[in-house]
Motif scaffolding. Structure first.
Motif, short mmCIF file in Angstrom:
data_model
loop_
_atom_site.label_atom_id
_atom_site.label_comp_id
_atom_site.label_asym_id
_atom_site.label_seq_id
_atom_site.Cartn_x
_atom_site.Cartn_y
_atom_site.Cartn_z
N TRP A 209 0.84 -1.21 0.00
CA TRP A 209 0.00 0.00 0.00
C TRP A 209 0.87 1.26 0.00
CZ3 TRP A 209 -5.27 1.22 0.06
CH2 TRP A 209 -5.62 2.47 0.56
N GLN A 210 1.85 1.30 0.89
CA GLN A 210 2.73 2.46 0.99
C GLN A 210 3.58 2.62 -0.28
OE1 GLN A 210 4.95 1.80 4.60
NE2 GLN A 210 3.12 1.92 5.89
N ALA A 211 4.03 1.51 -0.84
CA ALA A 211 4.83 1.57 -2.06
C ALA A 211 4.02 2.11 -3.23
CB ALA A 211 5.39 0.18 -2.39
N LEU A 212 2.76 1.71 -3.32
CA LEU A 212 1.90 2.19 -4.40
C LEU A 212 1.63 3.69 -4.25
CD1 LEU A 212 -0.55 -0.82 -4.62
CD2 LEU A 212 0.86 0.03 -6.50
N LEU A 213 1.38 4.14 -3.03
CA LEU A 213 1.15 5.57 -2.82
C LEU A 213 2.40 6.37 -3.15
CD1 LEU A 213 -0.96 5.70 0.48
CD2 LEU A 213 -1.75 6.08 -1.86
#
Length: 366
Positions: A209-213
């Motif tokens: 999730w953090q990597a995609l954001l």
């Protein structure tokens, strides 16, 4: 019963999400602005947490045959690495749920059910698979599910995986890695835009999730909640269980008779009833309604003919952020279902003119 939380609940809290209870889960309704989230998906990208969905795995030499009996579709004909939209119905043809079935191996299938129906679908599959050489397991707790949707989805995800996304066909799935974590990557979605859904180990979900954001920040990605998900799917003419799809309606009522494979060799639950509806025609038809104002028809509002006589009922409606006017889906009698037909919707005692239009209301350029 305690409300369940997805593996990303802390991420949502940190982003200031406004939560709602949905199908026994505490889910983000919006983060800041539903309108901004909607436009992000249409114009750049949105990131959704769909970990409330149900995942059921059938495995064994007769898993495909069991699904052919249990579902209206021809699951055993799905190729490995492909997926298909289908439905599970009652014996009378009423829809219990709409599903996506992924074939993840020669003898293994992943069935994804709506959160509100996951337990019902699991129980039905257990019962209908009896006598077939297959296991049926509820694996929902083993999965987190993320979706990145929008025109920039491919660009954002490309930097986080070695999979050639240009080669990933619609309704295909690939075992891969995303941001260094194992994932089943599928080119599927529920927004009317191109995009991908990622099945992950729950422990890996916050990292991905953090990597995609982070990867999406230069492309104006936004975390997106259930609020904009509903307006996106409405514009795209996609049915929602409990609104357009219910146990009182068949797939033919919802213009989805194409998913019913009456010609497959396997007998299946609901076949006789569905064949009868296919032959005589449904007594109501799902249509699109376009208004002349911004006042939105809502679920349950009566649809009226020129004489003020009820001829149907609204199933979903909202002000369309993309189009700038209100739209709705409704069931009406077949004689009032032709595009161009002038009708009205009773909106709190006031008759608002509407016009029957073809679905979907919005279709992306591709």
């Amino acid at each position: 019963m305690e409300t369940r939380r997805t593996p990303l609940h802390a991420e949502h809290e940190a982003l200031g999400a406004h939560f709602t209870d949905f199908a026994g889960w505490r889910m983000p309704l919006r983060y800041d602005s539903e309108l901004a989230e909607h436009h992000a998906v249409r114009n750049s990208a949105g990131l959704f947490d769909l970990s409330h969905m149900g995942e059921i795995v059938l495995a064994g030499p007769e898993a495909g045959r069991a699904l052919d009996h249990a579902l209206v579709g021809h699951a055993s004909a799905i190729g490995v690495g492909r997926a298909r939209y289908t439905m599970i119905t009652r014996a009378d043809g009423g829809v219990l749920d709409d599903l996506i079935v992924y074939r993840t191996g020669d003898q293994e299938f992943l069935v994804v059910a709506n959160a509100s129906n996951a337990a019902v679908v699991f129980q039905a599959l257990v019962e209908r698979a009896e006598g077939y050489q297959t296991t049926v397991e509820d694996k929902s707790a083993d999965y987190a599910l993320l979706a990145v949707q929008g025109p920039a989805a491919t660009t954002i995800l490309a930097g986080l995986t070695t999979t050639d996304l240009a080669a990933v066909r619609y309704y295909a799935s690939y075992p891969t890695e995303v941001a260094g974590r194992p994932a089943l990557l599928a080119r599927t979605g529920y927004t009317g835009e191109d995009g991908f859904e990622l099945f992950l180990d729950p422990a890996d979900a916050p990292h991905v999730w953090q990597a995609l954001l982070a990867a999406g920040a230069p492309h104006d990605i936004r975390p997106a909640g259930l609020g904009c998900r509903d307006t996106l799917r409405l514009e795209a003419g996609m049915p929602l269980y409990g609104n357009e799809l219910t146990a009182e309606r068949t797939p033919y009522h919802a213009n989805l008779g194409r998913v019913v494979k009456l010609d497959k060799q396997a007998d299946f639950v609901g076949r006789d009833a569905l064949a009868a509806v296919a032959e005589r025609g449904a007594d109501a038809k799902l249509v699109g309604l376009k208004t002349e104002s911004r006042r939105a028809p809502r679920h349950g509002y009566p649809v009226l003919d020129a004489a003020g006589t009820p001829v149907g009922e609204v199933t979903s409606g909202a002000l369309s952020p993309t189009l700038g006017y209100s739209v709705a889906m409704a069931y009406v009698t077949p004689e009032h279902a032709e595009p161009g037909t002038k009708l009205a919707v009773d909106i709190r005692g006031r008759q608002e003119p509407v016009e029957v239009v073809a679905l979907p209301f919005y279709k992306r350029n591709s």
